[in-house]
Design an enzyme around this catalytic site. Structure first.
Site, PDB file in Angstrom:
ATOM      1  N   ASP A 132     -16.483  16.238  22.262  1.00 22.73           N
ATOM      2  CA  ASP A 132     -15.577  15.466  22.864  1.00 22.73           C
ATOM      3  C   ASP A 132     -15.657  16.343  24.413  1.00 22.73           C
ATOM      4  O   ASP A 132     -16.167  17.437  24.461  1.00 22.73           O
ATOM      5  CB  ASP A 132     -14.178  15.219  22.646  1.00 22.73           C
ATOM      6  N   ASP A 137     -12.950  17.503  25.978  1.00 28.38           N
ATOM      7  CA  ASP A 137     -11.445  17.925  25.938  1.00 28.38           C
ATOM      8  C   ASP A 137     -10.670  16.656  26.742  1.00 28.38           C
ATOM      9  O   ASP A 137     -10.699  15.744  26.397  1.00 28.38           O
ATOM     10  CB  ASP A 137     -11.577  19.130  26.712  1.00 28.38           C
TER      11      ASP A 137
END
Ligand SMILES: [Zn+2]
Length: 292
Positions: A211, A213
């Site tokens: 991802d 973050d």
């Protein structure tokens, strides 16, 4: 007791490795208690290997609560010399999209609530290991090569910032970490890397980006669902990299290695041998016995 040359720690999403034969379980009592789970010891590509799911099967143990001292010591008991740690991370850079892999070369420690050394608990032995290069310089290029050969998109080098968790970062923190120039964010490289060095085990990290973050304005903020979904997508790739890494690392067994990980304690112990308590030498056991 079984023996192993190469160890693998599986992070979130990686709870077993494929192709391990002649499997025995090893769940020892160490001076720091039990490891996260039983280690699976067997053969992979003809090499004796030990595998530990970092958070326990079923993912039961939070990063802060991991018995890392026991985990690393359990590998030491088996005779492991080379340790590959696989970890899910958030990406802190646009150019590391989710599903890319990173072989970091640096760590920035932002943890606050976990034991980070075997030389603690007022045990009367003070040791200061060299840690300028927190990952094994002999294993990093090998991990990079086998990852490329397995078809992964891999970034060689980068700084891993280790936060305490278990919460993900605030956006303010995430934006500040980006200004610091870090590449990936996770919760487990510390104290693993520190304790592996104190245990004189060559340690390298494969970081799997899941991802962005929460800093990335055009992507959703990180959620567990997002992490798990992307982990499932790259767990197959991680298993293929492990299958190639194990024999490549084992081939270093009889080479002279410049990294020095296996001699980290040779010049690290400050305490006068005459005043070190015998019971502390006994507790630290395999870690220090060759120096006393
Ligand atoms: Zn090394």
């Amino acid at each position: 007791m079984p023996e192993a040359l190469v160890g693998v720690i599986g992070g979130s999403g990686l709870y077993q490795i494929e192709g391990l034969s002649d499997v025995e379980e090893f769940y020892p009592d160490t001076p720091w208690g039990k490891p996260s789970d039983a280690l699976m010891v067997g053969k992979l590509e003809g090499v004796p290997v030990a595998f530990l799911p970092r958070h326990g099967r079923g993912h039961r143990i939070s990063p802060t609560d991991l018995p890392v001292q026991a985990n690393i010591y359990a590998f030491k008991m088996l005779g492991v010399k080379f340790l590959l740690s696989v970890s899910a991370v958030g990406s802190m850079k646009e150019e590391i999209p989710p599903l890319d892999l990173v072989v970091p070369d640096q760590i920035f420690d932002r943890t606050v609530a976990r034991p980070r050394s075997y030389f603690s608990d007022h045990n009367g032995i003070v040791g200061h290991i060299p840690f300028a290069e927190p990952f094994c310089q002999s294993l990093r290029p090998i991990l990079n090569e086998v990852s490329e050969a397995s078809g992964a998109t891999i970034h060689f080098g980068g700084t891993y910032i280790c936060i305490e968790g278990p919460q993900f970062s605030t956006r303010g923190e995430s934006l500040i970490y980006r200004q610091w120039g870090v590449d990936v964010i996770g919760m487990t490289a510390i104290p693993e890397a520190k304790l592996a060095r104190e245990a004189e085990i060559h340690y390298v990290l494969l970081a799997c980006a899941t991802d962005y973050d929460c800093w990335h304005t055009s992507h959703e903020s990180v959620t567990v669902e997002m992490v798990v979904e992307n982990l499932h997508k790259n767990v197959g790739q991680a298993k293929e990299i492990i299958r190639r890494f194990v024999p490549a690392a084992a081939a270093l067994q009889n080479s002279h290695l410049e990294c020095g990980c296996d001699k980290a304690l040779a010049t690290a112990i400050m305490t006068d041998r005459g005043v070190v308590p015998a019971e502390s030498v006994k507790k630290l056991g395999l870690l220090v016995q060759k120096y006393f």
